[in-house]
Design a protein around this motif. Structure first.
Motif, PDB file in Angstrom:
ATOM      1  N   TRP A  15      -5.357  -8.856  -2.467  1.00 18.64           N
ATOM      2  CA  TRP A  15      -5.052  -8.886  -3.899  1.00 18.64           C
ATOM      3  C   TRP A  15      -4.602  -7.485  -4.317  1.00 18.64           C
ATOM      4  O   TRP A  15      -5.379  -6.732  -4.922  1.00 18.64           O
ATOM      5  CB  TRP A  15      -6.298  -9.310  -4.674  1.00 18.64           C
ATOM      6  N   PRO A  16      -3.369  -7.107  -3.999  1.00 16.92           N
ATOM      7  CA  PRO A  16      -2.916  -5.737  -4.272  1.00 16.92           C
ATOM      8  C   PRO A  16      -3.005  -5.372  -5.752  1.00 16.92           C
ATOM      9  O   PRO A  16      -2.639  -6.168  -6.606  1.00 16.92           O
ATOM     10  CB  PRO A  16      -1.455  -5.736  -3.810  1.00 16.92           C
ATOM     11  N   LEU A  17      -3.509  -4.200  -5.999  1.00 18.09           N
ATOM     12  CA  LEU A  17      -3.619  -3.679  -7.365  1.00 18.09           C
ATOM     13  C   LEU A  17      -2.711  -2.463  -7.503  1.00 18.09           C
ATOM     14  O   LEU A  17      -2.853  -1.488  -6.758  1.00 18.09           O
ATOM     15  CB  LEU A  17      -5.068  -3.295  -7.668  1.00 18.09           C
ATOM     16  N   GLU A  18      -1.812  -2.510  -8.434  1.00 14.16           N
ATOM     17  CA  GLU A  18      -0.860  -1.416  -8.611  1.00 14.16           C
ATOM     18  C   GLU A  18      -1.574  -0.106  -8.944  1.00 14.16           C
ATOM     19  O   GLU A  18      -1.163   0.968  -8.502  1.00 14.16           O
ATOM     20  CB  GLU A  18       0.157  -1.764  -9.699  1.00 14.16           C
ATOM     21  N   THR A  22       0.844  -1.194   0.000  1.00 11.13           N
ATOM     22  CA  THR A  22       0.000   0.000   0.000  1.00 11.13           C
ATOM     23  C   THR A  22       0.877   1.240   0.000  1.00 11.13           C
ATOM     24  O   THR A  22       2.100   1.158   0.016  1.00 11.13           O
ATOM     25  CB  THR A  22      -0.938   0.041   1.241  1.00 11.13           C
ATOM     26  N   ALA A  23       0.231   2.381   0.032  1.00  9.44           N
ATOM     27  CA  ALA A  23       0.967   3.647   0.087  1.00  9.44           C
ATOM     28  C   ALA A  23       1.413   3.969   1.510  1.00  9.44           C
ATOM     29  O   ALA A  23       2.025   5.001   1.746  1.00  9.44           O
ATOM     30  CB  ALA A  23       0.091   4.771  -0.455  1.00  9.44           C
ATOM     31  N   SER A  24       1.114   3.104   2.470  1.00 10.68           N
ATOM     32  CA  SER A  24       1.420   3.334   3.884  1.00 10.68           C
ATOM     33  C   SER A  24       2.856   2.957   4.223  1.00 10.68           C
ATOM     34  O   SER A  24       3.102   2.102   5.081  1.00 10.68           O
ATOM     35  CB  SER A  24       0.449   2.542   4.764  1.00 10.68           C
ATOM     36  N   ALA A  59     -12.957  -1.246   2.201  1.00 11.21           N
ATOM     37  CA  ALA A  59     -12.936  -2.094   1.004  1.00 11.21           C
ATOM     38  C   ALA A  59     -11.553  -2.078   0.336  1.00 11.21           C
ATOM     39  O   ALA A  59     -11.019  -3.133  -0.019  1.00 11.21           O
ATOM     40  CB  ALA A  59     -14.006  -1.639   0.011  1.00 11.21           C
ATOM     41  N   LEU A  60     -10.961  -0.889   0.193  1.00 10.37           N
ATOM     42  CA  LEU A  60      -9.634  -0.794  -0.419  1.00 10.37           C
ATOM     43  C   LEU A  60      -8.571  -1.466   0.449  1.00 10.37           C
ATOM     44  O   LEU A  60      -7.643  -2.092  -0.065  1.00 10.37           O
ATOM     45  CB  LEU A  60      -9.261   0.662  -0.676  1.00 10.37           C
TER      46      LEU A  60
END
Length: 194
Positions: free
Chosen positions: A177-180, A114-116, A169-170
């Motif tokens: 299932w990470p989405l770029e 994630t962006a975290s 949800a995100l």
């Protein structure tokens, strides 16, 4: 001393679960409060080191949503169980997630997909606030019409997506299932000073 009235047993169980979660997190090395040395009721900057360190933040909306979802699922799975005892089960679920979420496994996963990038886990006081938020969502769902509950959860999800580019949800999608494309969209929301 008078025996505890049975109607208070679920509340005693909930308090016990919150205490057990705090103890487990302390054993995991979580800090009781923000290392900044103070506790705020609200901390709104998700890109700062204070995120997930104070009582409430933008991710509190996700924990409110947990309460709505847990109420719906447990009403379906445990129809003969009273609402207070279903709240105990919901608190067990929430407490289990809070402990798991603060393990190296999940913290590293958040940082990896994630962006975290600066996420290092919750403070114990933040996890306590998350548990209370879940209970608020749970008991709101118990009293509101189903349509109102659905609209509130959708509204919270949309608000969080708009303000912080993240929501329940995100969060689930990015952990499982990470989405770029989602990660790139989230990174675009970061302050330009980073």
């Amino acid at each position: 001393m008078a025996r505890l009235n049975r109607r208070w047993w679920p509340w005693a169980a909930i308090i016990g679960i919150l205490a057990a979660v705090a103890g487990a997190e302390y054993a995991l090395g979580r800090v009781p409060i923000c290392t900044c040395g103070y506790v705020s009721l609200w901390h709104g900057d998700v890109w700062s080191s204070g995120n997930s360190q104070h009582m409430m933040d933008w991710y509190t909306l996700s924990h409110l949503a947990h309460g709505f979802v847990f109420y719906a699922v447990l009403r379906w799975l445990l129809p003969g169980v009273s609402v207070p005892w279903r709240a105990v089960v919901a608190m067990l679920l929430e407490g289990g997630w809070e402990v798991l979420e603060n393990t190296a496994l999940i913290i590293d996963r958040y940082r990896e997909v994630t962006a975290s990038l600066d996420y290092y886990g919750d403070s114990i006081i933040n996890s306590f606030g998350d548990g209370v938020a879940m209970l608020v969502g749970f008991f709101l769902a118990a009293r509101l019409p189903v349509l109102a509950s659905i609209l509130i959860v959708i509204g919270m999800e949309l608000l969080a997506a708009w303000v912080i580019r993240d929501n329940l949800a995100l969060n689930i999608v990015m952990l499982v299932w990470p989405l770029e494309a989602v990660r790139e969209w989230q990174v675009q929301g970061m302050p330009s000073t980073r």
